[in-house]
Design a protein around this motif. Structure first.
Motif, mmCIF file in Angstrom:
data_model
loop_
_atom_site.group_PDB
_atom_site.id
_atom_site.type_symbol
_atom_site.label_atom_id
_atom_site.label_comp_id
_atom_site.label_asym_id
_atom_site.label_seq_id
_atom_site.Cartn_x
_atom_site.Cartn_y
_atom_site.Cartn_z
ATOM 1 N N SER A 1 -37.430 -26.299 -32.634
ATOM 2 C CA SER A 1 -37.733 -26.491 -34.324
ATOM 3 C C SER A 1 -37.380 -27.880 -34.987
ATOM 4 C CB SER A 1 -37.158 -25.354 -35.075
ATOM 5 O OG SER A 1 -37.605 -25.327 -36.468
ATOM 6 N N HIS A 2 -38.326 -28.693 -35.030
ATOM 7 C CA HIS A 2 -37.889 -30.287 -35.273
ATOM 8 C C HIS A 2 -37.925 -30.220 -37.022
ATOM 9 C CE1 HIS A 2 -37.929 -31.924 -31.368
ATOM 10 N NE2 HIS A 2 -39.075 -31.382 -31.151
ATOM 11 N N VAL A 3 -37.208 -31.001 -37.564
ATOM 12 C CA VAL A 3 -37.148 -31.137 -39.117
ATOM 13 C C VAL A 3 -38.405 -32.223 -39.635
ATOM 14 C CG1 VAL A 3 -35.880 -32.127 -40.925
ATOM 15 C CG2 VAL A 3 -34.623 -31.226 -38.728
ATOM 16 N N TYR A 4 -38.579 -33.365 -38.755
ATOM 17 C CA TYR A 4 -39.900 -34.047 -39.055
ATOM 18 C C TYR A 4 -41.016 -33.198 -38.774
ATOM 19 C CZ TYR A 4 -40.626 -34.472 -34.078
ATOM 20 O OH TYR A 4 -40.960 -34.226 -32.509
ATOM 21 N N THR A 5 -42.034 -33.784 -39.547
ATOM 22 C CA THR A 5 -43.390 -33.369 -39.806
ATOM 23 C C THR A 5 -44.148 -33.480 -38.254
ATOM 24 O OG1 THR A 5 -43.545 -33.881 -41.870
ATOM 25 C CG2 THR A 5 -45.448 -33.132 -41.078
ATOM 26 N N GLN A 6 -44.369 -34.529 -38.059
ATOM 27 C CA GLN A 6 -45.027 -35.005 -36.397
ATOM 28 C C GLN A 6 -44.745 -36.452 -36.156
ATOM 29 O OE1 GLN A 6 -49.431 -35.428 -37.136
ATOM 30 N NE2 GLN A 6 -49.672 -34.269 -35.187
ATOM 31 N N ASN A 7 -44.725 -36.615 -34.911
ATOM 32 C CA ASN A 7 -44.621 -38.000 -34.323
ATOM 33 C C ASN A 7 -45.636 -38.464 -33.515
ATOM 34 O OD1 ASN A 7 -42.810 -40.152 -33.580
ATOM 35 N ND2 ASN A 7 -42.911 -39.345 -31.614
ATOM 36 N N LYS A 8 -45.709 -39.652 -33.519
ATOM 37 C CA LYS A 8 -46.816 -40.313 -32.654
ATOM 38 C C LYS A 8 -45.956 -41.421 -31.744
ATOM 39 C CE LYS A 8 -50.691 -38.374 -34.307
ATOM 40 N NZ LYS A 8 -51.344 -37.375 -33.551
ATOM 41 N N ALA A 9 -46.377 -41.561 -30.499
ATOM 42 C CA ALA A 9 -45.943 -42.346 -29.657
ATOM 43 C C ALA A 9 -47.059 -43.312 -29.014
ATOM 44 C CB ALA A 9 -45.145 -41.714 -28.400
ATOM 45 N N VAL A 10 -46.756 -44.682 -28.656
ATOM 46 C CA VAL A 10 -47.747 -45.369 -28.393
ATOM 47 C C VAL A 10 -47.729 -45.631 -26.683
ATOM 48 C CG1 VAL A 10 -48.481 -47.835 -28.682
ATOM 49 C CG2 VAL A 10 -47.104 -46.908 -30.390
ATOM 50 N N PHE A 11 -46.858 -45.916 -26.230
ATOM 51 C CA PHE A 11 -46.792 -46.149 -24.532
ATOM 52 C C PHE A 11 -46.056 -45.189 -24.050
ATOM 53 C CE2 PHE A 11 -47.105 -50.635 -26.655
ATOM 54 C CZ PHE A 11 -48.283 -50.642 -25.911
ATOM 55 N N ARG A 12 -46.336 -44.798 -22.647
ATOM 56 C CA ARG A 12 -45.529 -43.904 -21.980
ATOM 57 C C ARG A 12 -44.430 -44.849 -21.614
ATOM 58 N NH1 ARG A 12 -49.498 -39.808 -18.867
ATOM 59 N NH2 ARG A 12 -51.170 -39.807 -20.573
ATOM 60 N N TYR A 13 -43.206 -44.039 -21.424
ATOM 61 C CA TYR A 13 -42.131 -44.646 -20.825
ATOM 62 C C TYR A 13 -41.838 -44.394 -19.539
ATOM 63 C CZ TYR A 13 -37.003 -46.294 -21.090
ATOM 64 O OH TYR A 13 -35.674 -46.977 -20.877
ATOM 65 N N SER A 14 -42.397 -45.709 -18.748
ATOM 66 C CA SER A 14 -42.465 -45.379 -17.353
ATOM 67 C C SER A 14 -42.871 -46.843 -16.694
ATOM 68 C CB SER A 14 -43.661 -44.423 -16.589
ATOM 69 O OG SER A 14 -44.936 -45.002 -17.027
ATOM 70 N N GLY A 15 -42.313 -47.240 -15.410
ATOM 71 C CA GLY A 15 -42.605 -48.521 -14.796
ATOM 72 C C GLY A 15 -42.189 -49.451 -15.591
ATOM 73 N N ASP A 16 -43.059 -50.572 -15.681
ATOM 74 C CA ASP A 16 -42.438 -51.965 -16.240
ATOM 75 C C ASP A 16 -42.368 -51.737 -17.963
ATOM 76 O OD1 ASP A 16 -42.397 -53.399 -13.986
ATOM 77 O OD2 ASP A 16 -44.372 -54.353 -14.216
ATOM 78 N N MET A 17 -42.966 -50.643 -18.554
ATOM 79 C CA MET A 17 -42.388 -50.362 -19.890
ATOM 80 C C MET A 17 -40.755 -50.289 -20.116
ATOM 81 S SD MET A 17 -44.616 -51.246 -21.943
ATOM 82 C CE MET A 17 -43.856 -50.752 -23.394
ATOM 83 N N LYS A 18 -40.155 -49.567 -18.837
ATOM 84 C CA LYS A 18 -38.711 -49.324 -19.204
ATOM 85 C C LYS A 18 -38.085 -50.830 -19.262
ATOM 86 C CE LYS A 18 -38.470 -45.014 -16.867
ATOM 87 N NZ LYS A 18 -37.879 -44.076 -15.665
ATOM 88 N N ASN A 19 -38.536 -51.793 -18.258
ATOM 89 C CA ASN A 19 -37.943 -52.972 -18.403
ATOM 90 C C ASN A 19 -38.204 -53.727 -19.754
ATOM 91 O OD1 ASN A 19 -37.118 -52.624 -15.620
ATOM 92 N ND2 ASN A 19 -39.077 -53.395 -14.694
ATOM 93 N N ALA A 20 -39.644 -53.573 -20.226
ATOM 94 C CA ALA A 20 -39.980 -54.313 -21.521
ATOM 95 C C ALA A 20 -39.084 -53.591 -22.651
ATOM 96 C CB ALA A 20 -41.319 -53.867 -21.687
ATOM 97 N N MET A 21 -38.591 -52.481 -22.676
ATOM 98 C CA MET A 21 -38.045 -51.923 -23.675
ATOM 99 C C MET A 21 -36.457 -52.482 -23.591
ATOM 100 S SD MET A 21 -40.191 -50.444 -25.482
ATOM 101 C CE MET A 21 -39.084 -49.814 -26.671
ATOM 102 N N TYR A 22 -36.033 -52.692 -22.452
ATOM 103 C CA TYR A 22 -34.658 -53.031 -22.333
ATOM 104 C C TYR A 22 -34.591 -54.572 -22.681
ATOM 105 C CZ TYR A 22 -30.443 -54.651 -20.020
ATOM 106 O OH TYR A 22 -28.986 -54.932 -19.896
ATOM 107 N N ARG A 23 -35.660 -55.379 -22.437
ATOM 108 C CA ARG A 23 -35.565 -56.634 -22.997
ATOM 109 C C ARG A 23 -35.699 -56.877 -24.583
ATOM 110 N NH1 ARG A 23 -38.731 -57.443 -18.290
ATOM 111 N NH2 ARG A 23 -40.622 -57.509 -19.558
ATOM 112 N N PHE A 24 -36.721 -55.928 -24.993
ATOM 113 C CA PHE A 24 -36.753 -55.639 -26.637
ATOM 114 C C PHE A 24 -35.369 -55.656 -27.151
ATOM 115 C CE2 PHE A 24 -38.485 -53.039 -30.013
ATOM 116 C CZ PHE A 24 -39.060 -54.258 -30.883
ATOM 117 N N LYS A 25 -34.654 -54.488 -26.670
ATOM 118 C CA LYS A 25 -33.272 -54.131 -27.113
ATOM 119 C C LYS A 25 -32.275 -54.887 -26.977
ATOM 120 C CE LYS A 25 -32.286 -49.825 -26.626
ATOM 121 N NZ LYS A 25 -31.924 -48.307 -26.677
#
Length: 244
Positions: free
Chosen positions: A75-99
């Motif tokens: 039971s989430h408090v927020y109304t609705q969420n959207k996500a852009v990319f799937r967190y897999s493969g090279d996107m994991k490396n991309a997010m690490y560099r981003f952070k």
């Protein structure tokens, strides 16, 4: 600054700091720069796609399923969420560099894909302000930036929706969420956020973050915003896990 001088500076910076693929970090060819990904990664990087959970936005395998297995039992408090990319493969490396590696330039690429996928959704929900999940001040000073705020500002630039990063504050540092299960996440974030201003002037807002895991962080921020009078709290994140 005249246009010619601006052009010279841009060319010089391009030679010194060539644009690199967000996913694999290789230097981009001229025809690849607009996409932000090299041609090879454009084939591998996956957007969430058209079949997603109507609550958290995670991809679902069954096109007829309205909710993922996690949201069926939550039971989430927020109304609705959207996500852009799937967190897999090279996107994991991309997010690490981003952070952690000061790749703030990634924010513009993420925002472009976010608006391409969900621009109409933002307009339909009449979002009044974009609110990045806040980082503890000492931690932000040490890192030099809050990646959620970088994404928020880039999203504001392409959507026209203003950013307000002063409404919610983080009261203290917390344990890295990736180390915790769902129950411990909730305890970890208990009283972690508060309103910096008592009179919130917005009725519909968008919380943005880098990675959505269980939704605990978004729920806690949404709870604080609702306590200040916000009626509808939506969310958007750069990445979300595939196994939801």
């Amino acid at each position: 600054m005249n246009s010619y001088l601006r052009y010279i500076i841009d060319v010089s910076l391009g030679l010194l700091y060539p644009k690199r693929c967000v996913a694999c970090d290789n230097v981009l060819l001229k025809i690849e720069k607009e996409a932000g990904f090299c041609q090879s990664c454009q084939k591998k990087i996956r957007l969430v796609g058209k079949d997603y959970c109507l609550k958290c936005g995670a991809p679902v395998n069954n096109p007829q399923a309205e909710f993922c297995t996690s949201c069926k039992n939550a039971s989430h408090v927020y109304t609705q969420n959207k996500a852009v990319f799937r967190y897999s493969g090279d996107m994991k490396n991309a997010m690490y560099r981003f952070k952690y590696s000061n790749k703030r330039c990634y924010g513009k690429v993420f925002a472009k894909y976010a608006v391409k996928s969900y621009g109409k959704w933002l307009q339909q929900n009449n979002i009044e302000a974009i609110i990045p999940v806040p980082m503890y001040q000492k931690k932000e000073r040490k890192r030099g930036y809050n990646q959620a705020e970088i994404f928020a500002k880039a999203l504001s630039d392409v959507s026209g929706i203003p950013v307000n990063s002063k409404i919610v504050r983080r009261n203290g540092d917390t344990v890295a969420m990736k180390q915790l299960n769902s129950l411990k996440r909730k305890k970890n974030l208990l009283k972690a956020f508060s309103l910096a201003k008592n009179d919130v002037q917005f009725k519909k807002v968008l919380i943005v973050d880098d990675i959505y895991t269980t939704g605990t962080t978004m729920d806690e921020v949404a709870k604080i915003l609702r306590s200040g009078g916000v009626q509808e709290v939506y969310g958007m994140c750069v990445c979300i896990g595939e196994t939801q």
